[in-house]
Every structure is written in C-alpha cells, then in structure tokens.
Design an enzyme around this catalytic site. Sequence first.
Site, PDB file in Angstrom:
ATOM      1  N   GLY A   1       0.967  -1.250  -0.122  1.00 46.20           N
ATOM      2  CA  GLY A   1      -0.051  -0.121  -0.069  1.00 46.20           C
ATOM      3  C   GLY A   1       0.944   1.554  -0.015  1.00 46.20           C
ATOM      4  O   GLY A   1       0.249   2.265   0.408  1.00 46.20           O
ATOM      5  N   SER A   2       1.964   1.237  -0.355  1.00 46.16           N
ATOM      6  CA  SER A   2       2.675   2.384  -0.153  1.00 46.16           C
ATOM      7  C   SER A   2       2.282   3.407  -1.295  1.00 46.16           C
ATOM      8  O   SER A   2       2.680   4.509  -1.136  1.00 46.16           O
ATOM      9  CB  SER A   2       4.462   1.942  -0.725  1.00 46.16           C
ATOM     10  OG  SER A   2       4.885   1.715  -1.903  1.00 46.16           O
ATOM     11  N   ASN A   3       1.940   2.973  -2.558  1.00 44.68           N
ATOM     12  CA  ASN A   3       1.349   3.723  -3.528  1.00 44.68           C
ATOM     13  C   ASN A   3      -0.043   4.376  -3.280  1.00 44.68           C
ATOM     14  O   ASN A   3      -0.152   5.621  -3.280  1.00 44.68           O
ATOM     15  CB  ASN A   3       1.267   3.257  -4.864  1.00 44.68           C
ATOM     16  CG  ASN A   3       2.723   2.990  -5.650  1.00 44.68           C
ATOM     17  OD1 ASN A   3       3.169   3.805  -6.353  1.00 44.68           O
ATOM     18  ND2 ASN A   3       3.283   2.024  -5.544  1.00 44.68           N
TER      19      ASN A   3
ATOM     20  N   LEU B   1      -7.557  -9.621 -12.381  1.00 44.79           N
ATOM     21  CA  LEU B   1      -8.168  -8.750 -13.557  1.00 44.79           C
ATOM     22  C   LEU B   1      -9.433  -8.262 -13.285  1.00 44.79           C
ATOM     23  O   LEU B   1     -10.214  -8.577 -12.325  1.00 44.79           O
ATOM     24  CB  LEU B   1      -8.512  -9.819 -14.641  1.00 44.79           C
ATOM     25  CG  LEU B   1      -7.194 -10.361 -15.409  1.00 44.79           C
ATOM     26  CD1 LEU B   1      -7.659 -11.318 -16.315  1.00 44.79           C
ATOM     27  CD2 LEU B   1      -6.605  -9.199 -16.278  1.00 44.79           C
TER      28      LEU B   1
ATOM     29  N   ASN C   1      -3.702   1.708 -13.941  1.00 44.83           N
ATOM     30  CA  ASN C   1      -3.145   0.956 -13.341  1.00 44.83           C
ATOM     31  C   ASN C   1      -1.522   1.528 -13.289  1.00 44.83           C
ATOM     32  O   ASN C   1      -1.094   2.134 -14.291  1.00 44.83           O
ATOM     33  CB  ASN C   1      -3.026  -0.654 -13.931  1.00 44.83           C
ATOM     34  CG  ASN C   1      -2.216  -1.632 -13.103  1.00 44.83           C
ATOM     35  OD1 ASN C   1      -2.051  -1.665 -11.827  1.00 44.83           O
ATOM     36  ND2 ASN C   1      -1.517  -2.390 -13.745  1.00 44.83           N
TER      37      ASN C   1
ATOM     38  N   HIS D   1       2.606  -0.286 -13.674  1.00 50.77           N
ATOM     39  CA  HIS D   1       2.943  -1.482 -13.761  1.00 50.77           C
ATOM     40  C   HIS D   1       4.857  -1.036 -13.614  1.00 50.77           C
ATOM     41  O   HIS D   1       5.195  -0.286 -14.099  1.00 50.77           O
ATOM     42  CB  HIS D   1       3.099  -2.173 -15.057  1.00 50.77           C
ATOM     43  CG  HIS D   1       3.522  -3.458 -15.337  1.00 50.77           C
ATOM     44  ND1 HIS D   1       3.017  -4.538 -14.713  1.00 50.77           N
ATOM     45  CD2 HIS D   1       4.726  -3.749 -15.890  1.00 50.77           C
ATOM     46  CE1 HIS D   1       3.792  -5.386 -15.180  1.00 50.77           C
ATOM     47  NE2 HIS D   1       5.009  -5.080 -15.809  1.00 50.77           N
TER      48      HIS D   1
ATOM     49  N   ASP E   1      -2.267  -5.821 -18.398  1.00 55.04           N
ATOM     50  CA  ASP E   1      -1.123  -4.916 -18.897  1.00 55.04           C
ATOM     51  C   ASP E   1      -1.376  -4.397 -20.370  1.00 55.04           C
ATOM     52  O   ASP E   1      -0.188  -4.100 -20.713  1.00 55.04           O
ATOM     53  CB  ASP E   1       0.290  -5.517 -18.396  1.00 55.04           C
ATOM     54  CG  ASP E   1       0.454  -5.967 -17.112  1.00 55.04           C
ATOM     55  OD1 ASP E   1      -0.018  -5.104 -16.358  1.00 55.04           O
ATOM     56  OD2 ASP E   1       1.191  -6.894 -17.027  1.00 55.04           O
TER      57      ASP E   1
ATOM     58  N   GLU F   1       7.646   5.183  -9.155  1.00 56.75           N
ATOM     59  CA  GLU F   1       6.107   5.288  -8.765  1.00 56.75           C
ATOM     60  C   GLU F   1       5.818   6.270  -7.799  1.00 56.75           C
ATOM     61  O   GLU F   1       4.619   6.921  -7.928  1.00 56.75           O
ATOM     62  CB  GLU F   1       5.719   3.803  -8.175  1.00 56.75           C
ATOM     63  CG  GLU F   1       6.096   2.746  -9.107  1.00 56.75           C
ATOM     64  CD  GLU F   1       5.824   1.128  -8.489  1.00 56.75           C
ATOM     65  OE1 GLU F   1       5.662   0.443  -9.465  1.00 56.75           O
ATOM     66  OE2 GLU F   1       5.662   1.263  -7.259  1.00 56.75           O
TER      67      GLU F   1
HETATM   68  C1  GRF Z   1       4.146  -1.730  -7.385  1.00 52.73           C
HETATM   69  O1  GRF Z   1       4.996  -1.899  -7.942  1.00 52.73           O
HETATM   70  C2  GRF Z   1       2.946  -1.222  -8.590  1.00 52.73           C
HETATM   71  O2  GRF Z   1       3.772  -0.922  -9.681  1.00 52.73           O
HETATM   72  C3  GRF Z   1       2.583  -2.911  -8.730  1.00 52.73           C
HETATM   73  O3  GRF Z   1       2.405  -3.398  -7.334  1.00 52.73           O
HETATM   74  C4  GRF Z   1       3.143  -2.569  -6.689  1.00 52.73           C
HETATM   75  C5  GRF Z   1       2.520  -2.011  -5.336  1.00 52.73           C
HETATM   76  O4  GRF Z   1       3.346  -1.575  -4.361  1.00 52.73           O
HETATM   77  N1  GRF Z   1       1.387  -2.806  -9.590  1.00 52.73           N
HETATM   78  P1  GRF Z   1       2.675  -0.883  -2.943  1.00 52.73           P
HETATM   79  O5  GRF Z   1       1.959  -1.791  -2.401  1.00 52.73           O
HETATM   80  O6  GRF Z   1       1.906   0.290  -3.456  1.00 52.73           O
HETATM   81  O7  GRF Z   1       3.727  -0.778  -2.189  1.00 52.73           O
END
Ligand code: GRF
Length: 201
Positions: free
Chosen positions: A14-16, A94, A109, A111, A152, A181
């Site tokens: 969940g870092s993003n 999916l 999304n 990637h 993707d 990211e």
């Molecule tokens: C990221 O590397 C993203 O590109 C991929 O899943 C990962 C999620 O990382 N789709 P986080 O859970 O947000 O740390």
Amino acid sequence: MPLKRIAIFASGSGSNAEQITAYFSDNTDVEVSLILSNNPTAGVIDRARRGFGKELHIPVLLFDRTAFYKTDRVTQLLINQKIDLIVLAGFMWLMPGNLVWAFPNKIVNIHPALLPKFGGKGMYGHFVHEAVVAANETESGITIHYVNERYDEGQIIFQARCPVAPTDTPEAVAHKVQLLEHKHYPRVVAEILVKPTPVNP
Ligand code: GRF
C-alpha cells in the site's frame, strides 16, 4: 470544479496508495473516497487503519473472489459512490467485464516496468525485476496505463525510466522503480482527473 472521487484498489503493502492519499489530503477538489482490497492481511489495510499517517479516515471495502467475479456488488458500490476514477495500486486480479464496461477509460494501473516489455500474467512484484536483470536490460521504469480485461494491455498514459547498471540486483532495480512510482503516480492521477490522457513531460 465538482469534487472528484477516487477509489483505490490495493492488495499489497500500500505504499502507492499512501502516497496518493497523502498527495490529495489537502486538496478540496479531489478526495480518495474508498479503499478496496481482496486481502484482509495486506499492508494497505493496516495503513488505512492508521489513517495513512495523516489521520485520514477512508472507508475500506474487503471483498472475495466470488463477490468480485460472480456478482456486480463492487461495481454497483462504485457507481452508487459516484466514483470518478479507479486507481489500481498493487491490485493483482483482472478487472471483471461489468466493472470495465461501467467505467470506460476510468480505470488506471501502474506497472513496475516499461510495457510492453515485462508485462502479462505472472509478471508482478519481484518477478518483473528479476526478469529485467536476467535480460541484461540497461533501463527499466514505470508504466501508467488504462485498464481493460487483459493484463497490462490498456493504452499507455505515462512512462518514466531509470538506468539499470550491470551490477544492479533485482532489489536495487525495485528500489529505483519504487522511487519513480511514488514520484509520478499521484501527479499523473491528478492530471488524468482534469484531462483524460496526460503526455510525458
Ligand atoms: C507496485 O510496484 C506497482 O507497480 C505494482 O504493485 C506494486 C504495489 O506496491 N502494480 P505498493 O503496495 O503500492 O507498495
């Protein structure tokens, strides 16, 4: 402008998701309205419980495979909640047809590689970075793209690159990619909300 509402699907650390919620936390035009996950033990659930470090109280919806693929409950909830953009951030499943049809060009999304290379089924997490190193690539990066019913393959919105040195381990590449990211995903999401297809700067 009217308030734009984001739903984030996440099933990993969940870092993003945290970067995106923090990015919009003081924005009066955009809010992260909902976190959705299929994984009750995912780090993102813990982050949400802790208010994403900012005392943000964002509702979390957990669902299982049957609810996601055999019913339209998740889609209906997103419609009822008037979600403007669905952001996948480490969500592995999916998207079912009813969800893609209900939100055309409104699902994105990220990637962790430069698509169309190193994408497709099984290409997630450390597998991506291991494949990049094994192929002796000199660069990797991120791809933010629209989502369809295949892995993707949706239209690419944005890419950013980082160098890969011959001595880099998959972990080193993963670190460089994660920095990209966190730097770009919130900003690109903000651009998508105001204009559908942002271009690379
Ligand atoms: C990221 O590397 C993203 O590109 C991929 O899943 C990962 C999620 O990382 N789709 P986080 O859970 O947000 O740390």
